[in-house]
Design a protein around this motif. Structure first.
Motif, PDB file in Angstrom:
ATOM      1  N   PRO A 363      14.844 -15.330  38.322  1.00  0.00           N
ATOM      2  CA  PRO A 363      14.987 -14.276  39.673  1.00  0.00           C
ATOM      3  C   PRO A 363      16.324 -13.651  39.557  1.00  0.00           C
ATOM      4  O   PRO A 363      16.973 -12.743  40.336  1.00  0.00           O
ATOM      5  CB  PRO A 363      14.859 -15.000  41.003  1.00  0.00           C
ATOM      6  N   GLY A 364      17.351 -13.916  38.549  1.00  0.00           N
ATOM      7  CA  GLY A 364      18.611 -13.471  38.373  1.00  0.00           C
ATOM      8  C   GLY A 364      19.510 -14.467  38.924  1.00  0.00           C
ATOM      9  O   GLY A 364      19.278 -15.700  38.984  1.00  0.00           O
ATOM     10  N   PRO A 365      20.613 -13.755  39.174  1.00  0.00           N
ATOM     11  CA  PRO A 365      21.770 -14.929  39.937  1.00  0.00           C
ATOM     12  C   PRO A 365      21.287 -15.573  40.995  1.00  0.00           C
ATOM     13  O   PRO A 365      21.691 -16.731  41.170  1.00  0.00           O
ATOM     14  CB  PRO A 365      22.877 -13.643  40.039  1.00  0.00           C
ATOM     15  N   GLY A 366      20.315 -14.915  41.605  1.00  0.00           N
ATOM     16  CA  GLY A 366      19.949 -15.477  42.974  1.00  0.00           C
ATOM     17  C   GLY A 366      20.644 -15.488  44.023  1.00  0.00           C
ATOM     18  O   GLY A 366      22.100 -15.463  43.943  1.00  0.00           O
ATOM     19  N   GLY A 367      20.482 -15.818  45.486  1.00  0.00           N
ATOM     20  CA  GLY A 367      21.296 -15.639  46.435  1.00  0.00           C
ATOM     21  C   GLY A 367      21.738 -14.333  46.945  1.00  0.00           C
ATOM     22  O   GLY A 367      21.603 -13.396  46.107  1.00  0.00           O
ATOM     23  N   GLU A 368      22.559 -14.296  47.687  1.00  0.00           N
ATOM     24  CA  GLU A 368      23.381 -13.205  48.341  1.00  0.00           C
ATOM     25  C   GLU A 368      24.447 -12.720  47.319  1.00  0.00           C
ATOM     26  O   GLU A 368      25.027 -13.723  46.693  1.00  0.00           O
ATOM     27  CB  GLU A 368      23.733 -13.467  49.915  1.00  0.00           C
ATOM     28  N   PRO A 369      24.640 -11.665  47.172  1.00  0.00           N
ATOM     29  CA  PRO A 369      25.752 -11.191  46.158  1.00  0.00           C
ATOM     30  C   PRO A 369      26.855 -11.575  46.817  1.00  0.00           C
ATOM     31  O   PRO A 369      27.238 -11.807  48.011  1.00  0.00           O
ATOM     32  CB  PRO A 369      25.625  -9.744  46.197  1.00  0.00           C
ATOM     33  N   PRO A 370      27.895 -12.199  45.809  1.00  0.00           N
ATOM     34  CA  PRO A 370      29.170 -12.467  46.490  1.00  0.00           C
ATOM     35  C   PRO A 370      29.891 -11.672  47.012  1.00  0.00           C
ATOM     36  O   PRO A 370      29.937 -10.209  46.589  1.00  0.00           O
ATOM     37  CB  PRO A 370      29.899 -13.239  45.167  1.00  0.00           C
ATOM     38  N   ALA A 371      30.970 -12.010  47.873  1.00  0.00           N
ATOM     39  CA  ALA A 371      31.911 -10.905  48.321  1.00  0.00           C
ATOM     40  C   ALA A 371      32.891 -10.322  47.350  1.00  0.00           C
ATOM     41  O   ALA A 371      33.143 -11.128  46.386  1.00  0.00           O
ATOM     42  CB  ALA A 371      32.727 -11.673  49.573  1.00  0.00           C
ATOM     43  N   GLY A 372      33.152  -9.138  47.419  1.00  0.00           N
ATOM     44  CA  GLY A 372      33.873  -8.566  46.529  1.00  0.00           C
ATOM     45  C   GLY A 372      32.802  -7.879  45.242  1.00  0.00           C
ATOM     46  O   GLY A 372      33.734  -7.592  44.349  1.00  0.00           O
ATOM     47  N   LEU A 373      31.726  -8.125  45.178  1.00  0.00           N
ATOM     48  CA  LEU A 373      30.916  -7.561  44.150  1.00  0.00           C
ATOM     49  C   LEU A 373      31.093  -6.271  44.037  1.00  0.00           C
ATOM     50  O   LEU A 373      30.779  -5.348  45.122  1.00  0.00           O
ATOM     51  CB  LEU A 373      29.679  -7.933  44.153  1.00  0.00           C
ATOM     52  N   PRO A 374      31.653  -5.523  42.837  1.00  0.00           N
ATOM     53  CA  PRO A 374      31.610  -4.041  42.569  1.00  0.00           C
ATOM     54  C   PRO A 374      30.156  -3.432  42.548  1.00  0.00           C
ATOM     55  O   PRO A 374      29.262  -3.982  42.044  1.00  0.00           O
ATOM     56  CB  PRO A 374      32.387  -3.880  41.473  1.00  0.00           C
ATOM     57  N   GLU A 375      29.965  -2.302  43.066  1.00  0.00           N
ATOM     58  CA  GLU A 375      28.865  -1.579  42.643  1.00  0.00           C
ATOM     59  C   GLU A 375      28.697  -1.044  41.611  1.00  0.00           C
ATOM     60  O   GLU A 375      29.451  -0.508  40.893  1.00  0.00           O
ATOM     61  CB  GLU A 375      28.741  -0.296  43.904  1.00  0.00           C
ATOM     62  N   LEU A 376      27.516  -1.418  40.825  1.00  0.00           N
ATOM     63  CA  LEU A 376      27.495  -0.912  39.298  1.00  0.00           C
ATOM     64  C   LEU A 376      26.730   0.336  39.177  1.00  0.00           C
ATOM     65  O   LEU A 376      26.574   1.211  38.135  1.00  0.00           O
ATOM     66  CB  LEU A 376      26.907  -2.065  38.470  1.00  0.00           C
TER      67      LEU A 376
END
Length: 532
Positions: A363-376
């Motif tokens: 499923p990929g990294p999994g879970g909620e994206p961490p705080a501070g993740l830049p939009e790609l």
């Protein structure tokens, strides 16, 4: 392996008459400047989510400590240069050899809608591209509508499409939903969304150049970035330095033509794949000639379309669409996909073969994206850029008829093409940019066998804007920096202005069934280049 998101492909309805927008005069615009700010901090959780291996994180932090971050205020509408302003976020990684510095080089990853904020760091992490930072300040930027720049986000259309076969009635229902969603999007902030265009992003880039105090701007772009670069050069010929664009975009951005020619290139790539599979029939047992393999996979696709396989350990069935998608991959993945096709053909188990699960992955990294993740990537900006430049047909009937024709002409891969007009219902005006032979040195590198940026577009773009063509003998989208001989050519060009030989090998095809692809570098685009 799921069908492309309709929201990513969609925009909506008949447009106002095309308008030609020339480069505006900046005499009445405020002077451009960069407001330098503190760079955002990225935790190890963010870097892990972005796919950066732990061993490379110290180098990332070292490079990021050298980086400078800022914003440039730009007019929302360049016809009203003292009206509403928005901001474009930029990064700068200064040249390590300032005494021999050759200027600034802006970097763009494509999309459209792709963020370029971290591209200077990604270049710095790879030994080959890090060389470019010796004599150039590397400039990353998030185009308007993306990432840290001013943006507006719309809700995507509801729900994914059903797996193939798709009926005309189902397609019409999806068309209606896309029209609804895109009308709602265009109405959210039409003043802003109408100005998210390739032409305006090129004008923003020139404001970045001016804000940096550069007389000319050098540029490297891939995929959609290979459209942005020539547009910049056409609008600002006297401000353009050295420019290299890879996987060259179509110079006439009609989405109906775009879809038709991509489908042709996908079939062409598939015939190469089939011929390669035939060389190793003792392993795959799919046919001893390319034609036999094509016939085998055509029958297999039809069978899976009529009788989709639902495995207990997969969240979705494997049908005709998935077989077609599997058959249209670039050569770096041929060994993995050929094994999966061979296993699926004879598989009778209730759980999926390991070769297929390896392709689908977890499923990929999994879970909620961490705080501070830049939009790609920003889907709304990608949709607006495409559809604010699309002058093609947008009615349902013509798109459905073209899709049915592709199913007949390309019995294996035709099913993976779009059956809806990507910009049907988009109600904002279309910007027309006239391309010109411009200033500066330009290289266009086209990949002879690739699918996302059809090779023939390179010659068309060359006719429109000039420059020099380098032909890469591979099928991997945006791979000019991934092979030693091609990368050396790029580095030589930006250092000396000379391109040398007009061909390079690129990524070689696998030598056999055991020649598996290696991991991708941090932050690189999908090898399949799903976003043009």
């Amino acid at each position: 392996m799921r069908r492309h998101s309709l929201a990513a492909a969609a925009a909506l309805m008949a447009v106002a008459g095309p308008m030609v927008i020339a480069a505006p005069a900046f005499a009445t615009a405020p002077p451009a400047s960069v407001t330098w700010t503190k760079c955002p901090a990225y935790s190890d959780e963010v870097l892990e989510f972005l796919g950066l291996p732990p061993a490379d994180r110290p180098a990332f932090h070292e490079l990021w400590a050298r980086a400078e971050c800022g914003t440039v205020a730009v007019p929302l509408d360049y016809r009203k240069p003292r009206g509403r302003t928005i901001t474009v976020a930029i990064t700068r990684l200064k040249a390590t050899d300032q005494k021999r510095q050759l200027g600034s080089m802006a970097l763009n990853p494509g999309g459209p809608g792709g963020a370029g904020y971290l591209l200077p760091i990604q270049f710095g992490l790879r030994p080959g591209t890090a060389k470019l930072n010796e004599r150039y300040d590397l400039i990353g930027f998030d185009p308007r509508g993306v990432g840290y720049s001013t943006q507006v986000d719309c809700e995507p259309a509801d729900g994914p499409p059903p797996t193939s076969p798709i009926t005309k009635r189902q397609a019409k229902q999806q068309y209606a939903e896309l029209v609804r969603a895109s009308r709602a999007c265009a109405a959210k902030d039409p003043a802003f969304l109408s100005q998210i265009t390739t032409g305006n992003i090129a004008r923003d880039l020139d404001r970045v150049r001016a804000g940096l105090g550069e007389r000319k701007l050098n540029y490297y772009g891939v995929s959609w970035g290979s459209w942005l670069g020539p547009v910049y050069r056409s609008l600002f010929p006297s401000k353009t330095g050295r420019m290299w664009v890879d996987s060259v975009a179509i110079p006439d951005p009609r989405m109906d033509r775009f879809e038709a020619e991509r489908a042709m290139a996908t079939h062409r790539s598939f015939t190469r794949f089939a011929a390669w599979i035939a060389r190793f029939d003792d392993t795959y047992h799919l046919g001893r000639t390319g034609r036999q393999v094509e016939a085998t996979l055509a029958a297999m696709r039809a069978d899976f379309e009529a009788n989709p396989r639902q495995f207990t350990d997969l969240p979705f069935p494997i049908g005709g669409f998935e077989i077609g998608l599997t058959a249209g991959v670039p050569s770096v993945d041929w060994t993995l996909f050929a094994r999966a096709l061979a296993d699926l053909r004879t598989w009778t188990g209730t759980t999926a073969p390991e070769s297929l699960k390896r392709l689908i992955g977890g499923p990929g990294p999994g879970g909620e994206p961490p705080a501070g993740l830049p939009e790609l990537f920003n889907e709304t900006a990608g949709q607006a850029i495409f559809c604010n430049g699309d002058g093609g047909r947008r009615d349902f009937e013509s798109a459905w008829k073209a899709y049915q024709d592709r199913l007949r002409r390309y019995p294996v891969t035709g099913v993976t093409s779009h059956y809806l007009p990507p910009c049907a219902g988009w109600s904002l005006p279309v910007e027309r940019i006239r391309l010109h032979h411009g200033g500066g040195s330009l290289v266009l590198s086209g990949h002879r066998w690739e699918t996302p940026s059809v090779f023939e577009w390179t010659a068309e773009m060359h006719d429109a804007v000039g420059g020099k063509v380098v032909t890469i003998d591979d099928d991997v989208h945006g791979s000019v920096l991934d092979s030693a001989d091609c990368l050396a050519r790029v580095a030589r060009f930006f250092e000396t202005g000379s391109v040398g030989a007009r061909t390079c090998e690129g990524i070689p095809v696998p030598t056999g069934p055991d020649d598996l692809p290696g991991p991708q570098a941090f932050g690189t685009q999908s090898r399949s280049g799903l976003h043009p």
